[in-house]
Design a protein around this motif. Structure first.
Motif, PDB file in Angstrom:
ATOM      1  N   LEU A  71      65.502   3.152  15.615  1.00  0.00           N
ATOM      2  CA  LEU A  71      64.221   2.915  16.271  1.00  0.00           C
ATOM      3  C   LEU A  71      63.090   3.598  15.509  1.00  0.00           C
ATOM      4  O   LEU A  71      61.991   3.037  15.353  1.00  0.00           O
ATOM      5  N   ALA A  72      63.373   4.816  15.008  1.00  0.00           N
ATOM      6  CA  ALA A  72      62.347   5.547  14.259  1.00  0.00           C
ATOM      7  C   ALA A  72      62.011   4.822  12.958  1.00  0.00           C
ATOM      8  O   ALA A  72      60.847   4.717  12.571  1.00  0.00           O
ATOM      9  N   ILE A  73      63.034   4.326  12.283  1.00  0.00           N
ATOM     10  CA  ILE A  73      62.796   3.594  11.030  1.00  0.00           C
ATOM     11  C   ILE A  73      61.980   2.330  11.302  1.00  0.00           C
ATOM     12  O   ILE A  73      61.041   1.993  10.564  1.00  0.00           O
ATOM     13  N   ALA A  74      62.331   1.606  12.357  1.00  0.00           N
ATOM     14  CA  ALA A  74      61.602   0.383  12.694  1.00  0.00           C
ATOM     15  C   ALA A  74      60.139   0.681  13.021  1.00  0.00           C
ATOM     16  O   ALA A  74      59.214  -0.018  12.570  1.00  0.00           O
ATOM     17  N   ALA A  75      59.936   1.725  13.824  1.00  0.00           N
ATOM     18  CA  ALA A  75      58.561   2.081  14.202  1.00  0.00           C
ATOM     19  C   ALA A  75      57.753   2.504  12.987  1.00  0.00           C
ATOM     20  O   ALA A  75      56.568   2.138  12.834  1.00  0.00           O
ATOM     21  N   THR A  76      58.385   3.288  12.085  1.00  0.00           N
ATOM     22  CA  THR A  76      57.686   3.739  10.873  1.00  0.00           C
ATOM     23  C   THR A  76      57.306   2.553   9.994  1.00  0.00           C
ATOM     24  O   THR A  76      56.190   2.489   9.444  1.00  0.00           O
ATOM     25  N   ALA A  77      58.229   1.618   9.832  1.00  0.00           N
ATOM     26  CA  ALA A  77      57.960   0.447   9.000  1.00  0.00           C
ATOM     27  C   ALA A  77      56.819  -0.381   9.575  1.00  0.00           C
ATOM     28  O   ALA A  77      55.903  -0.797   8.851  1.00  0.00           O
ATOM     29  N   LEU A  78      56.871  -0.620  10.884  1.00  0.00           N
ATOM     30  CA  LEU A  78      55.808  -1.416  11.509  1.00  0.00           C
ATOM     31  C   LEU A  78      54.464  -0.699  11.448  1.00  0.00           C
ATOM     32  O   LEU A  78      53.417  -1.326  11.206  1.00  0.00           O
ATOM     33  N   PHE A  79      54.478   0.631  11.658  1.00  0.00           N
ATOM     34  CA  PHE A  79      53.236   1.397  11.589  1.00  0.00           C
ATOM     35  C   PHE A  79      52.668   1.380  10.168  1.00  0.00           C
ATOM     36  O   PHE A  79      51.455   1.210   9.964  1.00  0.00           O
ATOM     37  N   GLY A  80      53.518   1.552   9.161  1.00  0.00           N
ATOM     38  CA  GLY A  80      53.058   1.522   7.771  1.00  0.00           C
ATOM     39  C   GLY A  80      52.458   0.189   7.404  1.00  0.00           C
ATOM     40  O   GLY A  80      51.399   0.114   6.745  1.00  0.00           O
ATOM     41  N   LEU A  81      53.112  -0.901   7.827  1.00  0.00           N
ATOM     42  CA  LEU A  81      52.562  -2.229   7.556  1.00  0.00           C
ATOM     43  C   LEU A  81      51.216  -2.427   8.255  1.00  0.00           C
ATOM     44  O   LEU A  81      50.295  -3.038   7.698  1.00  0.00           O
ATOM     45  N   SER A  82      51.089  -1.914   9.463  1.00  0.00           N
ATOM     46  CA  SER A  82      49.831  -2.036  10.203  1.00  0.00           C
ATOM     47  C   SER A  82      48.697  -1.290   9.499  1.00  0.00           C
ATOM     48  O   SER A  82      47.562  -1.784   9.416  1.00  0.00           O
ATOM     49  N   VAL A  83      48.996  -0.090   8.987  1.00  0.00           N
ATOM     50  CA  VAL A  83      47.982   0.675   8.268  1.00  0.00           C
ATOM     51  C   VAL A  83      47.516  -0.077   7.033  1.00  0.00           C
ATOM     52  O   VAL A  83      46.310  -0.177   6.743  1.00  0.00           O
ATOM     53  N   LEU A  84      48.466  -0.648   6.283  1.00  0.00           N
ATOM     54  CA  LEU A  84      48.103  -1.395   5.087  1.00  0.00           C
ATOM     55  C   LEU A  84      47.304  -2.651   5.438  1.00  0.00           C
ATOM     56  O   LEU A  84      46.392  -3.052   4.699  1.00  0.00           O
ATOM     57  N   ARG A  85      47.641  -3.272   6.567  1.00  0.00           N
ATOM     58  CA  ARG A  85      46.855  -4.435   6.996  1.00  0.00           C
ATOM     59  C   ARG A  85      45.424  -4.025   7.334  1.00  0.00           C
ATOM     60  O   ARG A  85      44.473  -4.748   7.014  1.00  0.00           O
ATOM     61  N   VAL A  86      45.260  -2.878   7.973  1.00  0.00           N
ATOM     62  CA  VAL A  86      43.911  -2.390   8.290  1.00  0.00           C
ATOM     63  C   VAL A  86      43.124  -2.130   7.009  1.00  0.00           C
ATOM     64  O   VAL A  86      41.941  -2.483   6.901  1.00  0.00           O
ATOM     65  N   VAL A  87      43.780  -1.519   6.021  1.00  0.00           N
ATOM     66  CA  VAL A  87      43.122  -1.268   4.735  1.00  0.00           C
ATOM     67  C   VAL A  87      42.697  -2.594   4.096  1.00  0.00           C
ATOM     68  O   VAL A  87      41.588  -2.731   3.559  1.00  0.00           O
TER      69      VAL A  87
END
Length: 622
Positions: A71-87
């Protein structure tokens, strides 16, 4: 827009976009980089979501529990992708907005500079409302597609990645994508071709509405005094009704195509689910892959619309660019030379040698009207020469030629022996000044109207010019003196006050040659005599100026050292006022008629310098 033009609107529109990219390559690169990053993260998000569903959610449902690490890996991956999308979104929007507004500002300056370079004859052939539209709404329309352009480019990259991913996942799902995406593009092309003539007509009508409004506001005095309010209202209403119908036509077409453009990606998603469920039962794909593809189609529905936004704006962009380029490509500019007059404060000489002039016709195939023919005369340094003649004899044209608002078709106009076409712009402006027949006052302070922010013109120079123009008295009596706001076109001033203020504006530059085109007609004759007497002896503290004055009043004419009598664009006689009165019957009749008109109480109005200010936008001309 012609049908042939509408058929190639896509190509021409892409050409306009290409010009924008070539002019702003770095900003465009930043915007596209942000858009590509966003697109890549959207595709990556689809497959990450698929893996999360397949590797975390489904096993958790089957086991009834979920692993903390997974769950932690999934959340980290989704959060990282979201940050890059915001950038990516930040870079895309910032770059696109900066690029669009920079292009609009740049082209507004280009259009305005072109207006200043083009001769008055070109301006006479173009309505003011059209010129305002060219510099404002047409420039805005030309670069309107720039805002969604980087998003559209990033979407194309996203689509290539999505289709490649589909083929990598399953060929059947890839075929669904290949059917949806080209259909969406073809629909946008059909939309832009049908929209092109509608947008062009709407853009043209915007300019016409602006032109009619400007005429009505500028001619408010004529409209009101002639009782034409209802007719002007009907004329404006007719054209605005046409604009309304044109915009409704645009909206109707948009209303037909927009739902189709919105529905097609959704139909693609539905097709993916149907085909994907069938392929899942066959074992060709797993749950994670089906979720990834379905999620991909869902998130692609909005970005793909960016392509539609660009294509939808292309017709209006092409129409706006055509109107802007018409100004930028217009010919007939008056290039200045490189010669400068010798620095001196002594009055200048003005020489006309066999000057001929004809105004350009409104239509190119028609001959121009001959205004002047073989006009020759000289204004000696420090002398005052009056131009006298019946209406249409060419007096105002000579005034315009003297300061090079227009160029002669034949002959030459020289200041101190130098052809005015060879002078630099600043040298000509520093040595010669024109005070026009109709005064123009800016919506600013007295100080700003006189100085025009020219270097070296401080308050002392302003007051000196006002004194010479007999304007210092009424300016000193104003509530804030030089800081008094005079309103649009000087609405808070009388006609004579406006004329004296424009005269002071010319005198503040200490011209060596002063051209007055009936510039004191609204001033009391005694004040006018004092002004001309002061000009003969001094120009704001200098040794005086040579004066060429278009005159009507007998008292003004009598003050001149020499009078040039014009008829039908030719010099018929020249000499002193008394000599011409005695030897030229036409001159004597004309001057006598002027004098009778001045003293006849039934044919002349109260002195304009004494009347109350007119309402905003109204002018008194004489």
């Amino acid at each position: 827009m012609a049908s042939g033009t509408s058929r190639d609107v896509l190509g021409r529109g892409l050409g306009v976009l290409g010009r924008a990219i070539r002019e702003q390559p770095r900003i465009f690169a930043v915007a596209v980089s942000g858009s590509v990053l966003f697109g890549a993260m959207v595709v990556a998000s689809a497959f990450v979501v698929g893996r999360v569903v397949g590797d975390v959610v489904v096993p958790a449902i089957e086991r009834g529990s979920v692993g903390v690490s997974a769950l932690a890996i999934a959340a980290t991956a989704l959060f990282g992708l979201s940050v890059l999308r915001v950038v990516g979104i930040f870079g895309r929007r910032l770059g696109a907005g900066y690029m669009q507004y920079r292009l609009q500002a740049d082209y507004r300056r280009r259009v305005t500079r072109r207006y200043l370079d083009l001769p008055l004859s070109w301006h006479h052939r173009n309505a003011t409302g059209t010129l305002l539209s060219n510099a404002n709404s047409d420039v805005e329309a030309a670069w309107q597609p720039i805002a969604p352009l980087p998003f559209a480019v990033g979407t194309l990259v996203m689509l290539v990645g999505a289709v490649s991913s589909l083929f990598f996942t399953d060929w059947a799902l890839a075929l669904v994508g290949l059917a949806v995406f080209p259909a969406l593009f073809a629909l946008n092309v059909a939309y832009s071709r049908r929209m092109a003539p509608r947008q062009a007509r709407a853009q043209r009508l915007r300019a016409e509405v602006s032109g009619i409004a400007h005429e009505s506001f500028d001619g408010a005095l004529v409209v009101k005094t002639m009782g034409r309010e209802s007719q002007e209202t009907a004329r404006f209403a007719d054209r605005t009704g046409q604009l309304r119908d044109a915009l409704i036509s645009v909206g109707r077409l948009r209303g037909i195509f927009d739902p189709m453009l919105e529905t097609l990606p959704s139909l693609g998603t539905l097709a993916v689910l149907v085909v994907g469920a069938y392929r899942l039962r066959q074992g060709a794909i797993d749950v994670a892959e089906l979720v990834s593809v379905a999620f991909l189609f869902t998130v692609l529905a909005f970005p793909v619309r960016a392509i539609g936004w660009v294509l939808a704006e292309l017709p209006r962009s092409v129409a706006g660019w055509d109107r802007v380029s018409r100004v930028l490509d217009a010919t007939g500019e008056m290039p200045y030379g490189e010669q400068r007059l010798a620095p001196t404060a002594a009055p200048a000489s003005l020489t006309f040698t066999d000057v001929g002039f004809a105004y350009e016709p409104a239509e190119a195939h028609l001959p121009g009207a001959q205004v002047l023919g073989e006009v020759s005369f000289t204004v000696e340094p420090g002398r005052t020469v009056a131009l006298v003649g019946p209406t249409g004899s060419g007096k105002s044209t000579i005034a315009s030629l003297a300061v090079r608002l227009v160029d002669p078709l034949a002959g030459a106009v020289r200041i101190d022996g130098v052809d005015v076409r060879q002078l630099t712009a600043d040298s000509l402006a520093a040595n010669a000044a024109l005070v026009a027949q109709v005064p123009f006052i800016f919506d600013d302070t007295i100080r700003a109207n006189v100085s025009l922010d020219r270097p070296g013109i401080d308050d002392e120079v302003v007051w000196s010019a006002l004194r010479l123009a007999e304007a210092d008295g009424f300016v000193a009596a104003l509530p804030d003196g030089l800081d008094t706001m005079v309103g649009e076109r000087g609405t808070s001033l009388s006609g004579g006050q406006r004329q004296r203020l424009t005269l002071a504006r010319a005198l503040a530059g200490r011209p060596r040659l002063l051209v007055l085109d009936d510039a004191t007609s609204a001033v009391d004759p005694r004040v006018e005599a004092a002004i001309l007497a002061g000009l003969r002896s001094s120009a704001t503290g200098g040794p005086g100026a040579s004066i060429l004055v278009v005159a009507y009043r007998r008292a003004t004419i009598a003050l001149a050292d020499e009078v040039i009598y014009l008829e039908q664009g030719r010099v018929l006689a020249r000499g002193t006022h008394s000599t011409l009165l005695a030897t030229v019957p036409g001159y004597a009749d004309l001057v006598t008629a002027y004098e009778q008109a001045e003293v006849d109480p039934e044919s002349t109005a109260q002195d304009y310098d004494e009347v109350a200010p007119l309402p905003s936008g109204l002018e008194v001309d004489r």
